[in-house]
Design an enzyme around this catalytic site. Sequence first.
Site: not given
Length: 474
Positions: A129, A183, A186-187, A190
């Site tokens: 990232s 990940k 995380h997105n 986001e």
Amino acid sequence: MPQNYDIALIGLAVMGENLVLNMLDHGLSVAVYNRTTAKVDDFLARANKPSLGGAHSVPELVGMLKSPRKIMLMVKAGTAVDAMIGELLPHLSPGDIVIDGGNSFFADSQRRFENCATQGIRFVGMGVSGGEEGARHGPSLMPGGDQSAYDEIAPLFTKIAAQTAGGPCCAYVGAGGAGHYVKMVHNGIEYGDMQLISEAYFILKNVLGLKPQELHDVFARWNNGVLNSYLIEITRDIFLEKDPRTGGPLLEVILDKAGQKGTGKWTSQSALDLGVPVPTITAAVFARCLSSYKDERVAASTLLAGGETKAFDGKREDLIDAVHDALFASKICSYAQGFALMKAASEEYNWNLNYGDIALLWRGGCIIRAQFLDDIKKAFTANPALPNLLVAPTFREALAKTQKNWRSVVSLCALQGLPAPAFSASLDYYDSYRQPNLPANMIQAQRDYFGAHTYKRIDDDKGPFHTAWGQLKL
């Protein structure tokens, strides 16, 4: 050409090139390959580094590496990754390491991890990232897969990762597809963050009529406090960007149709599979979907009635402060949902994730890097079994302080007819989580009535029970 390069990278799009340049800056020797071999020659000419080598075929690339070979893939997620691994495997030896640094779906990484293991190849699925800037100067890296493989590549990747006071933003996450799962979450967070910030901007613009310079000043001030983060920082800068065609604010001529690459959707789908509520993240995904209905929205704007849109008659600074608090409280909920989802996934897939360490991985280099990740690390250090971030003392106190303003902003949006789906979903999540009783008893009664699905009682743990509904009279 030397045959002892430290690592190979396949896939010379912008992210791949920047990662290679980052590696070269840190003293690594790198061999590169791309299906379009002209890209290899062009990159070698532009980089002009003696520690950079290029190959025009997979066998040539494999032959250029130290043993055990370390090969990183930066190719489009999906079938392209499988195809490239399929090309590599006949030329690799037991103990060699394949690292997928793309945005792969975690279940695909789990499958690749298992398939590679049957041939003695060690697979690492590594979430990366930070975008182009992070790849070039220090990304957040979330490696999962073979533990022994990570131990060997750690000296390389901790060098190129973002560096913070807590150390490099790179640490082993867990087995199989754990790295790409983290990940993915995380997105998802986001997506939530971006939607929340966009809603804050929309309220300040439409209710208070703030101009670009004023919006810049508000977000600049916010970035000096608890909302300090990369996304607040870039939002601040966006307001002052001029359109070269018109000379006006560039933001005002950008079509309001948001794109997406699927990781937010994957997060919501995984949450449904695991039965974990992530309403802020899901609201953000659906908000992007709804934005794509531009023509229908324009037509509906002339047909459908809305709330009472009227001039705000309160104090301007009070509303700015209220939106700040609503944004901070909703942001806490978004992260709480993400960590609750990782907790459920860790239990389901036996990953033994360390949530405090994951928070530190996101402290630098990545898109959701933010000041309050330090507080998340402290919360999980104090209580590794913490069921939800909402009940950690720091966040519990923050929510108590902000919720009056939070509620006032959501109420204002409802009355004014302004959509604030992520603000509203976050508040509903908070209120649902803190309720000792929810109307789910009615749902269970309905299910038993029409489908004999049974129910449990609050005063008898023997159950389940079934009622012949409608036959008993009060």
